[in-house]
Write a protein that holds these residues in place. Structure first.
Motif, PDB file in Angstrom:
ATOM      1  N   SER A 131      -3.349 -15.334   4.178  1.00  9.69           N
ATOM      2  CA  SER A 131      -3.545 -14.208   3.611  1.00  9.69           C
ATOM      3  C   SER A 131      -5.057 -13.857   3.587  1.00  9.69           C
ATOM      4  O   SER A 131      -5.703 -13.452   2.960  1.00  9.69           O
ATOM      5  CB  SER A 131      -2.979 -13.938   2.112  1.00  9.69           C
ATOM      6  OG  SER A 131      -3.493 -14.889   1.291  1.00  9.69           O
ATOM      7  N   GLN A 134      -6.357 -10.285   3.515  1.00  6.14           N
ATOM      8  CA  GLN A 134      -6.272  -9.678   2.293  1.00  6.14           C
ATOM      9  C   GLN A 134      -7.239 -10.061   1.063  1.00  6.14           C
ATOM     10  O   GLN A 134      -7.758  -9.524   0.644  1.00  6.14           O
ATOM     11  CB  GLN A 134      -5.117  -9.653   1.712  1.00  6.14           C
ATOM     12  CG  GLN A 134      -4.442  -8.961   0.467  1.00  6.14           C
ATOM     13  CD  GLN A 134      -3.199  -9.244  -0.174  1.00  6.14           C
ATOM     14  OE1 GLN A 134      -2.289  -9.660   0.556  1.00  6.14           O
ATOM     15  NE2 GLN A 134      -2.847  -8.354  -1.039  1.00  6.14           N
ATOM     16  N   ALA A 135      -7.533 -11.638   1.293  1.00  6.25           N
ATOM     17  CA  ALA A 135      -8.392 -12.117   0.471  1.00  6.25           C
ATOM     18  C   ALA A 135      -9.717 -11.464   0.872  1.00  6.25           C
ATOM     19  O   ALA A 135     -10.466 -11.064  -0.258  1.00  6.25           O
ATOM     20  CB  ALA A 135      -8.531 -13.602   0.833  1.00  6.25           C
ATOM     21  N   ALA A 137     -10.279  -8.428   1.585  1.00  5.31           N
ATOM     22  CA  ALA A 137     -10.156  -7.103   1.404  1.00  5.31           C
ATOM     23  C   ALA A 137     -10.187  -6.399   2.786  1.00  5.31           C
ATOM     24  O   ALA A 137     -10.850  -4.975   2.836  1.00  5.31           O
ATOM     25  CB  ALA A 137     -11.211  -6.491   0.398  1.00  5.31           C
ATOM     26  N   SER A 141      -6.597  -3.933  -0.976  1.00  6.88           N
ATOM     27  CA  SER A 141      -7.344  -4.676  -2.086  1.00  6.88           C
ATOM     28  C   SER A 141      -7.180  -5.929  -2.522  1.00  6.88           C
ATOM     29  O   SER A 141      -5.903  -6.378  -2.513  1.00  6.88           O
ATOM     30  CB  SER A 141      -7.044  -3.506  -3.362  1.00  6.88           C
ATOM     31  OG  SER A 141      -7.743  -4.059  -4.449  1.00  6.88           O
ATOM     32  N   ASN A 142      -7.976  -6.712  -2.857  1.00  3.70           N
ATOM     33  CA  ASN A 142      -7.890  -8.054  -3.106  1.00  3.70           C
ATOM     34  C   ASN A 142      -8.167  -8.028  -4.787  1.00  3.70           C
ATOM     35  O   ASN A 142      -8.251  -9.399  -5.237  1.00  3.70           O
ATOM     36  CB  ASN A 142      -8.904  -9.040  -2.646  1.00  3.70           C
ATOM     37  CG  ASN A 142     -10.426  -8.756  -2.817  1.00  3.70           C
ATOM     38  OD1 ASN A 142     -10.537  -7.882  -3.668  1.00  3.70           O
ATOM     39  ND2 ASN A 142     -11.275  -9.565  -2.247  1.00  3.70           N
ATOM     40  N   GLY A 145      -5.650 -10.403  -6.723  1.00  2.00           N
ATOM     41  CA  GLY A 145      -5.441 -11.719  -6.609  1.00  2.00           C
ATOM     42  C   GLY A 145      -4.186 -12.153  -6.224  1.00  2.00           C
ATOM     43  O   GLY A 145      -3.900 -13.571  -6.268  1.00  2.00           O
ATOM     44  N   TRP A 147      -2.966 -12.532  -3.270  1.00  2.00           N
ATOM     45  CA  TRP A 147      -3.096 -13.017  -2.116  1.00  2.00           C
ATOM     46  C   TRP A 147      -3.140 -14.695  -2.374  1.00  2.00           C
ATOM     47  O   TRP A 147      -3.034 -15.514  -1.655  1.00  2.00           O
ATOM     48  CB  TRP A 147      -4.303 -12.646  -1.474  1.00  2.00           C
ATOM     49  CG  TRP A 147      -5.343 -12.575  -2.035  1.00  2.00           C
ATOM     50  CD1 TRP A 147      -5.648 -11.120  -2.852  1.00  2.00           C
ATOM     51  CD2 TRP A 147      -6.415 -13.306  -2.377  1.00  2.00           C
ATOM     52  NE1 TRP A 147      -6.882 -11.694  -3.621  1.00  2.00           N
ATOM     53  CE2 TRP A 147      -7.391 -12.984  -2.967  1.00  2.00           C
ATOM     54  CE3 TRP A 147      -6.705 -14.811  -2.054  1.00  2.00           C
ATOM     55  CZ2 TRP A 147      -8.419 -13.581  -3.619  1.00  2.00           C
ATOM     56  CZ3 TRP A 147      -7.828 -15.413  -2.278  1.00  2.00           C
ATOM     57  CH2 TRP A 147      -8.610 -14.693  -3.171  1.00  2.00           C
ATOM     58  N   THR A 201      -8.508 -15.661 -10.276  1.00  2.00           N
ATOM     59  CA  THR A 201      -8.679 -16.526  -8.972  1.00  2.00           C
ATOM     60  C   THR A 201      -9.999 -16.730  -8.743  1.00  2.00           C
ATOM     61  O   THR A 201     -10.775 -15.794  -8.704  1.00  2.00           O
ATOM     62  CB  THR A 201      -8.129 -15.704  -7.871  1.00  2.00           C
ATOM     63  OG1 THR A 201      -6.650 -15.324  -7.900  1.00  2.00           O
ATOM     64  CG2 THR A 201      -8.289 -16.343  -6.494  1.00  2.00           C
ATOM     65  N   ALA A 253     -13.616 -11.573  -6.618  1.00  2.00           N
ATOM     66  CA  ALA A 253     -12.977 -10.492  -5.584  1.00  2.00           C
ATOM     67  C   ALA A 253     -14.046  -9.733  -4.916  1.00  2.00           C
ATOM     68  O   ALA A 253     -14.104  -9.311  -3.552  1.00  2.00           O
ATOM     69  CB  ALA A 253     -12.000  -9.694  -6.497  1.00  2.00           C
ATOM     70  N   ALA A 257     -14.837  -9.596  -0.829  1.00  2.00           N
ATOM     71  CA  ALA A 257     -14.791  -8.257  -0.303  1.00  2.00           C
ATOM     72  C   ALA A 257     -16.034  -8.086   0.596  1.00  2.00           C
ATOM     73  O   ALA A 257     -16.082  -7.542   1.791  1.00  2.00           O
ATOM     74  CB  ALA A 257     -14.519  -7.185  -1.225  1.00  2.00           C
TER      75      ALA A 257
END
Length: 408
Positions: A131, A134-135, A137, A141-142, A145, A147, A201, A253, A257
């Motif tokens: 992922s 997605q991690a 972003a 959205s990440n 968490g 993912w 995370t 996060a 991003a």
């Protein structure tokens, strides 16, 4: 704003193109590098670092870097993308180094970043479940968490070695599709900690020779971008940064991003370089290949197809340059443009090369594989654009629109 490149930036491009043309410009060079244990030419990587300071190009001079910025690194990525260079540049300089800079303690930055800059340390980012997009972003959205596995099971879990010990952690779990995961000397592993109710995370530093760490190189569609499965069985790890407060998960996060936006600009530049090279190969071929007593490139239909590809490549290159200048606003969209252009240029290269275009011996298929694999890893294109549109608020939620219609 002056959009022209400086003399220094042009020199980076010229020097790198000349060097790569001599050392990695032929398909046999590429295949030899891919077949190596590390998945890249270690001698060439050392040379690129010594001549150009490639892994430290965007790192501050205070940490041993060259002190340039994302634009210079994007120019370098465009040139490495042209020859599909297998190297740890993207995983190390595009993913790991920005995260260490953003989240690491001063001691961690002073220990790790100079070694990254002089190429003595290669790094990568490991997230569970394949992922990575997605991690970072890129496609959603990440913040939640999810993912990273989340909860009490799934993904990679982190626990303290001893209760009350703030410095020692053990990781347990698995991460797939880790870029350069089989050869990186340091892994930044995303792991879930804190149980289900208060889980977060966080990122942890894992040495490549750590106990309980098992790494297996995977058979990938694009062998020029090696991937690995990373398994951790109570593997010792060090927390990246000093994130003890309640907002630690949000800080990670946000850093992921921000790293994702910069990484998207670098990937867009890579894709633009690869698309340009695929176009150049095709133009050179149709000028010499004859059909019905004249060069294939003289037919109007072929000219139109190549002109369309040229427009796409130039648009992708412009988008990548702008994203390198302003990654926060344009990174994912530039990546979508680059991937789409590379897919088109590679497909036209295969078709217009005719019978040799899809053979193993010719290099056209390598560009097809790069286009497909990058879209699987960091896309797909429509999700990159959809997420960018959502973030920009271009479209109202369907529920809101329906509610307004009923009210009327």
């Amino acid at each position: 704003m002056d959009a022209a490149f400086t003399a220094e930036q042009q020199e980076i491009r010229r020097t790198l193109r000349d060097l790569l043309g001599k050392r990695s410009g032929r398909p046999d060079h590429l295949r030899a590098a891919v077949a190596a244990d590390r998945g890249y030419d270690a001698e060439l990587w050392t040379l690129l670092s010594a001549r150009l300071g490639l892994p430290g190009l965007a790192l501050p001079a205070a940490y041993g870097g060259v002190g340039c910025g994302l634009t210079e690194l994007a120019l370098a990525c465009e040139e490495t993308g042209r020859v599909l260079l297998p190297s740890p540049l993207f995983a190390t300089a595009g993913l790991a180094a920005p995260l260490i800079t953003a989240l690491g303690t001063e001691a961690q930055r002073r220990t790790l970043l100079p070694r990254i800059a002089d190429s003595s340390l290669t790094c990568t980012l490991a997230v569970s479940g394949g992922s990575l997009a997605q991690a970072l972003a890129l496609t959603g959205s990440n913040a939640a968490g999810e993912w990273a596995g989340g909860g009490r099971s799934g993904g990679v879990q982190a626990r303290r070695r001893h209760p009350g010990d703030a410095g020692a952690w053990l990781l347990y779990g698995e991460a797939d599709q880790v870029l350069d995961g089989h050869s990186a000397q340091l892994l930044l592993v995303a792991a879930h900690t804190g149980g289900h109710a208060r889980g977060r995370t966080l990122l942890f530093l894992v040495r490549g020779d750590a106990a309980g760490l098992s790494r297996t190189r995977l058979t990938a569609l694009d062998e020029t971008r090696p991937q690995a499965r990373v398994q951790l069985r109570d593997t010792p790890a060090e927390l990246l940064g000093d994130l003890r407060h309640e907002e630690a998960g949000a800080a990670v996060a946000d850093a992921l991003a921000a790293t994702g936006r910069g990484a998207a600009a670098l990937l867009a530049a890579e894709a633009a370089g690869a698309a340009g090279r695929a176009l150049d190969l095709t133009v050179a071929y149709v000028r010499t290949r004859e059909q019905f007593g004249r060069p294939v490139g003289s037919f109007q239909a072929v000219k139109h197809r190549l002109a369309d590809v040229h427009v796409r490549v130039q648009a992708a290159r412009s988008a990548a340059y702008y994203a390198a200048w302003d990654p926060a606003g344009a990174g994912p969209l530039a990546l979508a443009q680059g991937l789409e252009s590379l897919r088109t240029a590679a497909a036209e290269a295969v078709q217009l090369h005719g019978g040799i275009g899809f053979t193993w011996e010719h290099e056209a298929h390598l560009y097809i594989k790069r286009a497909a694999a990058d879209e699987l890893l960091f896309g797909p294109v429509h999700r990159l654009r959809a997420h960018a549109a959502d973030q920009a608020g271009l479209f109202e939620p369907a529920v809101a629109v329906q509610g307004e219609a009923e009210a009327v």
